[in-house]
Design a protein around this motif. Structure first.
Motif, PDB file in Angstrom:
ATOM      1  N   GLU A  26       6.491 -11.209   8.842  1.00 13.21           N
ATOM      2  CA  GLU A  26       7.681 -11.646   9.595  1.00 13.21           C
ATOM      3  C   GLU A  26       8.020 -13.093   9.244  1.00 13.21           C
TER       4      GLU A  26
ATOM      5  N   LYS B  88      -2.862 -11.124   2.992  1.00 14.10           N
ATOM      6  CA  LYS B  88      -1.709 -10.410   2.427  1.00 14.10           C
ATOM      7  C   LYS B  88      -0.507 -10.495   3.367  1.00 14.10           C
ATOM      8  N   TYR B  89       0.657 -10.232   2.818  1.00 11.66           N
ATOM      9  CA  TYR B  89       1.874 -10.012   3.610  1.00 11.66           C
ATOM     10  C   TYR B  89       2.707  -9.033   2.800  1.00 11.66           C
ATOM     11  N   SER B  90       3.769  -8.504   3.407  1.00 11.85           N
ATOM     12  CA  SER B  90       4.481  -7.406   2.751  1.00 11.85           C
ATOM     13  C   SER B  90       5.022  -7.814   1.376  1.00 11.85           C
ATOM     14  N   SER B  91       4.757  -6.941   0.407  1.00 10.68           N
ATOM     15  CA  SER B  91       5.184  -7.153  -0.978  1.00 10.68           C
ATOM     16  C   SER B  91       6.685  -7.426  -1.096  1.00 10.68           C
TER      17      SER B  91
ATOM     18  N   VAL C 286      15.270  -2.988   4.163  1.00 12.27           N
ATOM     19  CA  VAL C 286      13.980  -3.596   4.529  1.00 12.27           C
ATOM     20  C   VAL C 286      13.748  -3.449   6.034  1.00 12.27           C
ATOM     21  N   ASP C 287      14.767  -3.776   6.827  1.00 12.71           N
ATOM     22  CA  ASP C 287      14.594  -3.552   8.268  1.00 12.71           C
ATOM     23  C   ASP C 287      14.553  -2.063   8.563  1.00 12.71           C
TER      24      ASP C 287
ATOM     25  N   LEU D 249       4.323   2.626  15.700  1.00 19.59           N
ATOM     26  CA  LEU D 249       3.349   1.628  16.165  1.00 19.59           C
ATOM     27  C   LEU D 249       3.533   1.293  17.656  1.00 19.59           C
TER      28      LEU D 249
ATOM     29  N   TYR E 156      -0.527  -4.752  20.908  1.00 18.19           N
ATOM     30  CA  TYR E 156       0.250  -4.517  19.677  1.00 18.19           C
ATOM     31  C   TYR E 156       1.372  -3.511  19.982  1.00 18.19           C
TER      32      TYR E 156
ATOM     33  N   MET F 127       8.009   0.707  -1.680  1.00 23.71           N
ATOM     34  CA  MET F 127       6.616   0.222  -1.761  1.00 23.71           C
ATOM     35  C   MET F 127       6.149  -0.377  -0.438  1.00 23.71           C
TER      36      MET F 127
ATOM     37  N   PHE G 147       5.896   0.888   2.309  1.00 28.62           N
ATOM     38  CA  PHE G 147       5.096   1.828   3.112  1.00 28.62           C
ATOM     39  C   PHE G 147       3.632   1.886   2.664  1.00 28.62           C
TER      40      PHE G 147
ATOM     41  N   PRO H  70       0.446   2.205  -0.476  1.00 29.64           N
ATOM     42  CA  PRO H  70       0.114   3.149  -1.548  1.00 29.64           C
ATOM     43  C   PRO H  70       0.195   4.601  -1.076  1.00 29.64           C
TER      44      PRO H  70
ATOM     45  N   ASN I 232      -7.423   2.553   3.985  1.00 28.35           N
ATOM     46  CA  ASN I 232      -7.534   2.296   5.434  1.00 28.35           C
ATOM     47  C   ASN I 232      -6.993   3.416   6.313  1.00 28.35           C
ATOM     48  N   SER I 233      -6.257   4.351   5.705  1.00 21.50           N
ATOM     49  CA  SER I 233      -5.534   5.316   6.541  1.00 21.50           C
ATOM     50  C   SER I 233      -6.430   6.206   7.400  1.00 21.50           C
TER      51      SER I 233
ATOM     52  N   LYS J 259      -2.539   3.728  13.272  1.00 21.71           N
ATOM     53  CA  LYS J 259      -1.409   4.335  12.554  1.00 21.71           C
ATOM     54  C   LYS J 259      -1.203   5.731  13.132  1.00 21.71           C
TER      55      LYS J 259
HETATM   56  N1  FAQ Z   1       2.568  -5.160   0.813  1.00 22.05           N
HETATM   57  O1  FAQ Z   1      -4.950   1.369   3.002  1.00 22.05           O
HETATM   58  P1  FAQ Z   1      -3.522   0.930   3.040  1.00 22.05           P
HETATM   59  C1  FAQ Z   1       9.262  -6.468   8.208  1.00 22.05           C
HETATM   60  C2  FAQ Z   1      -2.175  -3.333   1.292  1.00 22.05           C
HETATM   61  S1  FAQ Z   1       7.657  -6.311   8.607  1.00 22.05           S
HETATM   62  C3  FAQ Z   1       1.392  -5.819   0.699  1.00 22.05           C
HETATM   63  O2  FAQ Z   1      -2.478   1.972   3.078  1.00 22.05           O
HETATM   64  P2  FAQ Z   1      -2.861   0.108   5.737  1.00 22.05           P
HETATM   65  C4  FAQ Z   1      10.199  -7.091   9.200  1.00 22.05           C
HETATM   66  C5  FAQ Z   1      -2.909  -3.112   2.605  1.00 22.05           C
HETATM   67  O3  FAQ Z   1      -2.793  -4.244   3.425  1.00 22.05           O
HETATM   68  C6  FAQ Z   1       6.913  -5.618   7.142  1.00 22.05           C
HETATM   69  N2  FAQ Z   1       0.204  -5.212   0.882  1.00 22.05           N
HETATM   70  O4  FAQ Z   1      -3.347  -0.127   4.229  1.00 22.05           O
HETATM   71  C7  FAQ Z   1      11.197  -7.875   8.497  1.00 22.05           C
HETATM   72  C8  FAQ Z   1      -4.297  -2.834   2.119  1.00 22.05           C
HETATM   73  O5  FAQ Z   1      -4.962  -4.046   1.763  1.00 22.05           O
HETATM   74  P3  FAQ Z   1      -6.214  -4.640   2.606  1.00 22.05           P
HETATM   75  C9  FAQ Z   1       5.478  -5.540   7.325  1.00 22.05           C
HETATM   76  C10 FAQ Z   1       0.232  -3.897   1.206  1.00 22.05           C
HETATM   77  O6  FAQ Z   1      -2.978  -1.195   6.435  1.00 22.05           O
HETATM   78  C11 FAQ Z   1      12.312  -7.284   7.932  1.00 22.05           C
HETATM   79  C12 FAQ Z   1      -4.066  -2.111   0.803  1.00 22.05           C
HETATM   80  O7  FAQ Z   1      -2.747  -2.427   0.397  1.00 22.05           O
HETATM   81  N3  FAQ Z   1       5.144  -4.453   8.218  1.00 22.05           N
HETATM   82  O8  FAQ Z   1       9.554  -6.066   7.160  1.00 22.05           O
HETATM   83  C13 FAQ Z   1       1.412  -3.177   1.355  1.00 22.05           C
HETATM   84  O9  FAQ Z   1      -3.525   1.277   6.336  1.00 22.05           O
HETATM   85  C14 FAQ Z   1      13.258  -8.058   7.267  1.00 22.05           C
HETATM   86  C15 FAQ Z   1      -4.250  -0.605   0.931  1.00 22.05           C
HETATM   87  O10 FAQ Z   1      -3.232  -0.015   1.790  1.00 22.05           O
HETATM   88  C16 FAQ Z   1       3.904  -4.286   8.666  1.00 22.05           C
HETATM   89  O11 FAQ Z   1       3.018  -5.058   8.360  1.00 22.05           O
HETATM   90  C17 FAQ Z   1       2.622  -3.854   1.149  1.00 22.05           C
HETATM   91  N4  FAQ Z   1       3.808  -3.249   1.242  1.00 22.05           N
HETATM   92  O12 FAQ Z   1      -1.307   0.491   5.588  1.00 22.05           O
HETATM   93  C18 FAQ Z   1      11.045  -9.253   8.401  1.00 22.05           C
HETATM   94  C19 FAQ Z   1       3.687  -3.105   9.592  1.00 22.05           C
HETATM   95  N5  FAQ Z   1       1.101  -1.896   1.674  1.00 22.05           N
HETATM   96  O13 FAQ Z   1      -5.636  -5.142   3.895  1.00 22.05           O
HETATM   97  C20 FAQ Z   1      11.981 -10.025   7.726  1.00 22.05           C
HETATM   98  C21 FAQ Z   1       2.276  -2.951  10.011  1.00 22.05           C
HETATM   99  C22 FAQ Z   1      -0.244  -1.819   1.711  1.00 22.05           C
HETATM  100  O14 FAQ Z   1      -7.176  -3.487   2.836  1.00 22.05           O
HETATM  101  C23 FAQ Z   1      13.109  -9.427   7.159  1.00 22.05           C
HETATM  102  N6  FAQ Z   1       1.418  -2.554   8.935  1.00 22.05           N
HETATM  103  N7  FAQ Z   1      -0.758  -3.015   1.423  1.00 22.05           N
HETATM  104  O15 FAQ Z   1      -6.743  -5.737   1.772  1.00 22.05           O
HETATM  105  C24 FAQ Z   1       1.196  -1.256   8.553  1.00 22.05           C
HETATM  106  O16 FAQ Z   1       1.784  -0.337   9.094  1.00 22.05           O
HETATM  107  C25 FAQ Z   1       0.168  -0.994   7.481  1.00 22.05           C
HETATM  108  O17 FAQ Z   1      -0.641  -2.155   7.360  1.00 22.05           O
HETATM  109  C26 FAQ Z   1       0.777  -0.606   6.098  1.00 22.05           C
HETATM  110  C27 FAQ Z   1      -0.376  -0.444   5.095  1.00 22.05           C
HETATM  111  C28 FAQ Z   1       1.525   0.706   6.198  1.00 22.05           C
HETATM  112  C29 FAQ Z   1       1.717  -1.707   5.584  1.00 22.05           C
END
Ligand code: FAQ
Length: 314
Positions: free
Chosen positions: A48, A109-112, A131-132, A142, A150, A199, A201, A203, A210-211, A220
């Motif tokens: 964020e 990390k933060y979103s790619s 993106v939103d 969530l 959370y 991307m 969402f 991998p 982690n899923s 999740k």
């Molecule tokens: N980017 O095993 P999984 C927004 C990492 S908010 C970077 O599948 P998980 C608002 C992951 O951390 C956007 N890294 O992991 C807005 C893990 O690494 P680790 C953010 C990523 O956690 C809009 C590894 O890959 N939203 O956009 C990414 O079960 C407009 C293996 O992955 C959230 O954070 C990625 N895309 O599922 C703001 C939502 N994807 O930590 C401004 C909450 C995966 O083991 C402007 N998070 N990785 O070293 C989640 O729902 C989950 O954490 C996922 C990943 C779905 C993102």
């Protein structure tokens, strides 16, 4: 603690989760549940905060006062989301300063998606729309996360994200129905952001370490691939509505699955960006570090003021 006791605590913990009873900060929880939540929530908070930068780039160049006011409000909302999320991580024992320092050192990390540049005004539309849009798709489930703070933070975040998505779609629709140059600008922006948005969402399910536990613990509620598919199905129709083309030659309705088939995501690009080698990773982290350094005098002044007040009332 004795192993037998831990097993009993874990059994009761899982029973609560299975009954959809929220876990609260003072409840017993497995250490790994706490760690997983701190990891996800802090990454979400950083996303964020870093996510304010690509849009912040356009606040001074918004095409009119209405667009400027709306964009400013949206970016402020993102700051607010970051703050609720850092607070939610603190309820699990995370130290806010350490969490932020991990972002600045490149450890967290933060979103790619936020490592891509915003080259034109159309990108403000595309970010809101895609993106939103992707963020909502991922965050609505969530709101039912097993961890109370959370889940509750997500309710308000999702309401605001939904406004953000619509403002983005409005910008895109306006450009897509504008002059040929405006339409081309919207299409170019969509071409650049489509794949990185998919991307977001994470991998594919078979490469998501982690899923399994996160689903068992109801952190999740859906898998990465399920959410990505739902997002694609919804977005194809929206692109058709505004007359833009999604840049995927393999995108095709699958009658049997009642869903769209789509092309291969370039996972090597994803992992490069996550590793820190995306187009803007360095700029993003440098900007956050500089903001902390530039704000040091404000924090020091606030602390000095608080000390003085304490002395006066002592
Ligand atoms: N980017 O095993 P999984 C927004 C990492 S908010 C970077 O599948 P998980 C608002 C992951 O951390 C956007 N890294 O992991 C807005 C893990 O690494 P680790 C953010 C990523 O956690 C809009 C590894 O890959 N939203 O956009 C990414 O079960 C407009 C293996 O992955 C959230 O954070 C990625 N895309 O599922 C703001 C939502 N994807 O930590 C401004 C909450 C995966 O083991 C402007 N998070 N990785 O070293 C989640 O729902 C989950 O954490 C996922 C990943 C779905 C993102």
């Amino acid at each position: 603690m004795e192993e037998k006791n831990i097993l009993e605590l874990e059994r009761r913990f899982q029973e609560k989760i299975d009954k959809e009873i929220k876990i609260e900060p003072n409840d017993w929880m497995p250490e790994n549940y706490r760690k997983t939540l701190i990891r996800q929530i802090s990454q979400h908070a950083h996303s964020e905060i870093v996510g304010m930068l690509p849009e912040g780039n356009w606040i001074t160049r918004a095409p009119n006062l209405r667009r400027k006011a709306v964009l400013l409000a949206k970016v402020q909302d993102e700051a607010g989301h970051g703050l609720y999320l850092y607070s939610a991580a603190e309820t699990l024992g995370a130290d806010r300063e350490e969490t932020i320092d991990d972002l600045h050192s490149g450890k967290a990390k933060y979103s790619s998606i936020f490592n891509y540049p915003t080259l034109t005004w159309a990108d403000m539309g595309t970010i809101g729309w895609l993106v939103d849009g992707a963020a909502i798709m991922n965050q609505v489930p969530l709101c039912r996360c097993s961890y109370g703070p959370y889940a509750r933070a997500m309710v308000r975040v999702c309401k605001e994200e939904s406004f953000h998505q619509r403002q983005g779609f409005e910008i895109v629709a306006k450009l897509a129905n504008g002059t040929p140059e405006q339409k081309a600008m919207a299409q170019d922006s969509l071409n650049r952001f489509w794949w990185p948005a998919l991307m977001m969402f994470g991998p594919n399910d078979d490469s998501s370490p982690n899923s399994a536990l996160s689903l068992k613990w109801k952190i999740k509620r859906s898998t990465n691939d399920e959410l990505r598919q739902t997002f694609i199905d919804v977005t194809v129709k929206q692109a058709e509505m505004v007359g833009l083309t999604l840049p995927d030659k393999d995108l095709k309705w699958n009658e049997e699955r009642q869903s769209y088939d789509f092309g291969e995501i370039d996972w090597s690009e994803f992992y490069e960006v996550v590793k820190g080698n995306g187009p803007c990773n360095k700029d993003r982290v440098d900007a956050r570090r500089k903001a902390k350094e530039d704000g040091a005098w404000v924090r020091e002044a606030a602390m000095a003021h608080a000390e003085k007040r304490k002395l006066k009332t002592a």
